[in-house]
Design a protein around this motif. Structure first.
Motif, short mmCIF file in Angstrom:
data_model
loop_
_atom_site.label_atom_id
_atom_site.label_comp_id
_atom_site.label_asym_id
_atom_site.label_seq_id
_atom_site.Cartn_x
_atom_site.Cartn_y
_atom_site.Cartn_z
N VAL A 136 -26.71 -20.76 18.28
CA VAL A 136 -27.65 -21.01 19.38
C VAL A 136 -29.06 -21.29 18.88
CG1 VAL A 136 -28.67 -20.00 21.45
CG2 VAL A 136 -26.26 -19.65 20.97
N ILE A 137 -29.54 -20.51 17.94
CA ILE A 137 -30.91 -20.70 17.44
C ILE A 137 -30.95 -21.76 16.34
CG2 ILE A 137 -32.88 -19.59 16.31
CD1 ILE A 137 -32.37 -18.62 19.15
N GLY A 138 -29.98 -21.69 15.43
CA GLY A 138 -29.98 -22.61 14.30
C GLY A 138 -29.39 -23.97 14.60
N GLY A 139 -28.56 -24.04 15.64
CA GLY A 139 -27.95 -25.32 15.99
C GLY A 139 -26.83 -25.74 15.04
N PHE A 140 -26.24 -24.77 14.35
CA PHE A 140 -25.18 -25.09 13.40
C PHE A 140 -23.83 -25.22 14.10
CE2 PHE A 140 -28.24 -22.87 10.64
CZ PHE A 140 -28.37 -23.83 9.65
N SER A 141 -22.98 -26.04 13.52
CA SER A 141 -21.61 -26.18 14.01
C SER A 141 -20.78 -25.00 13.51
CB SER A 141 -21.00 -27.49 13.51
OG SER A 141 -20.79 -27.41 12.11
N GLY A 142 -19.59 -24.85 14.04
CA GLY A 142 -18.70 -23.79 13.59
C GLY A 142 -18.40 -23.88 12.11
N LYS A 143 -18.18 -25.09 11.63
CA LYS A 143 -17.88 -25.27 10.21
C LYS A 143 -19.08 -24.89 9.34
CE LYS A 143 -16.20 -28.66 6.83
NZ LYS A 143 -16.50 -27.72 5.80
N GLU A 144 -20.28 -25.28 9.77
CA GLU A 144 -21.49 -24.93 9.02
C GLU A 144 -21.70 -23.41 9.00
OE1 GLU A 144 -24.33 -28.83 9.70
OE2 GLU A 144 -24.11 -27.40 11.35
N ILE A 145 -21.46 -22.78 10.13
CA ILE A 145 -21.58 -21.32 10.19
C ILE A 145 -20.57 -20.67 9.27
CG2 ILE A 145 -21.35 -19.28 11.70
CD1 ILE A 145 -22.35 -21.12 14.00
N ALA A 146 -19.36 -21.21 9.25
CA ALA A 146 -18.32 -20.68 8.35
C ALA A 146 -18.78 -20.78 6.90
CB ALA A 146 -17.01 -21.43 8.56
N ASP A 147 -19.40 -21.88 6.54
CA ASP A 147 -19.90 -22.04 5.17
C ASP A 147 -21.03 -21.06 4.87
OD1 ASP A 147 -18.09 -24.08 4.74
OD2 ASP A 147 -19.53 -25.69 5.12
N ILE A 148 -21.94 -20.89 5.81
CA ILE A 148 -23.08 -20.00 5.61
C ILE A 148 -22.61 -18.56 5.45
CG2 ILE A 148 -25.13 -18.98 6.71
CD1 ILE A 148 -25.57 -21.74 8.05
N LEU A 149 -21.70 -18.14 6.32
CA LEU A 149 -21.25 -16.75 6.31
C LEU A 149 -20.05 -16.52 5.40
CD1 LEU A 149 -21.60 -15.92 10.12
CD2 LEU A 149 -23.21 -15.41 8.26
N ASP A 150 -19.59 -17.59 4.77
CA ASP A 150 -18.44 -17.50 3.87
C ASP A 150 -17.21 -16.96 4.60
OD1 ASP A 150 -17.20 -17.96 1.46
OD2 ASP A 150 -17.58 -15.93 0.72
N LEU A 151 -16.91 -17.60 5.73
CA LEU A 151 -15.77 -17.21 6.56
C LEU A 151 -14.90 -18.43 6.85
CD1 LEU A 151 -17.63 -15.07 9.26
CD2 LEU A 151 -16.18 -14.19 7.43
N ASN A 152 -13.73 -18.18 7.37
CA ASN A 152 -12.84 -19.22 7.84
C ASN A 152 -13.39 -19.78 9.16
OD1 ASN A 152 -10.63 -20.23 9.54
ND2 ASN A 152 -9.33 -19.67 7.82
N ASN A 153 -13.24 -21.08 9.39
CA ASN A 153 -13.74 -21.70 10.62
C ASN A 153 -13.12 -21.07 11.86
OD1 ASN A 153 -15.31 -23.63 12.06
ND2 ASN A 153 -13.48 -24.86 12.34
N ASN A 154 -11.83 -20.78 11.82
CA ASN A 154 -11.17 -20.15 12.97
C ASN A 154 -11.75 -18.77 13.26
OD1 ASN A 154 -9.54 -22.37 13.31
ND2 ASN A 154 -7.86 -21.52 12.09
N THR A 155 -12.09 -18.03 12.21
CA THR A 155 -12.70 -16.72 12.38
C THR A 155 -14.05 -16.85 13.07
OG1 THR A 155 -11.61 -15.95 10.36
CG2 THR A 155 -13.49 -14.66 11.14
#
Length: 190
Positions: A136-155
């Motif tokens: 919401v604040i950063g405007g990142f996509s799910g995939k980008e968030i997954a990369d940032i947080l080192d998580l799976n996209n589905n998670t």
């Protein structure tokens, strides 16, 4: 002795500085907005952003793609915030000695809604709060968030869904989750 290595290094230094300054110009507002949402204090957010960009300068050569710069900076900011939070020791004040001043805001209902929303977001667990704020604040996509947080996209997508559901429940416990469907992006960025 040839001067060409020195000239090449100066050119690369000036190129590095130019690229870095362009990055700061482009992303400063996004990084500041995220820092402010994490801290809710303008001064602390400014310090946090300054430290983030300082650390980014020191390791600027490790940035492999200009497209990944925003995610890279948000990661640095999150880590720096965690470091500052570990060192933070709040000053304890006796509640009887504190008086509450009238803020004089023209729209108290809107301000109250923002405060309630911020408090509700901060009540979420870190696993739900971080992906939601990044989206919401950063405007990142799910995939980008997954990369940032080192998580799976589905998670990440599951956590975003659950975070929104929990927020709806927190904000409207009487009406149920389906009736509290205002767009969070509009409420958070107001």
């Amino acid at each position: 002795m040839s001067k060409s290595p020195v000239q090449g290094r100066n050119n690369s230094d000036s190129d590095r500085r130019r690229r870095y300054e362009a990055l700061v110009d482009e992303l400063y507002q996004d990084v500041f907005r995220y820092a402010f949402w994490l801290t809710r204090n303008r001064g602390i957010a400014e310090d946090l952003v300054q430290e983030t960009f300082l650390r980014a300068w020191r390791s600027f050569d490790s940035l492999q793609s200009e497209k990944a710069a925003k995610a890279w900076l948000f990661t640095i900011l999150r880590r720096e915030n965690a470091r500052q939070y570990e060192r933070y020791r709040p000053e304890l004040v006796d509640i009887d000695d504190v008086s509450v001043a009238d803020e004089g805001t023209p729209e108290p209902d809107n301000r109250q809604n923002q405060v309630e929303l911020h408090q509700a977001i901060m009540r979420l667990g870190k696993d739900y709060r971080d992906p939601l704020l990044l989206q919401v604040i950063g405007g990142f996509s799910g995939k980008e968030i997954a990369d940032i947080l080192d998580l799976n996209n589905n998670t990440v997508m599951t956590r975003l869904f659950r975070a929104r559901s929990k927020l709806k429940t927190i904000l409207s416990p009487d009406t149920g989750a389906e009736d509290a469907g205002e767009d969070l992006t509009d409420k958070i960025t107001d």
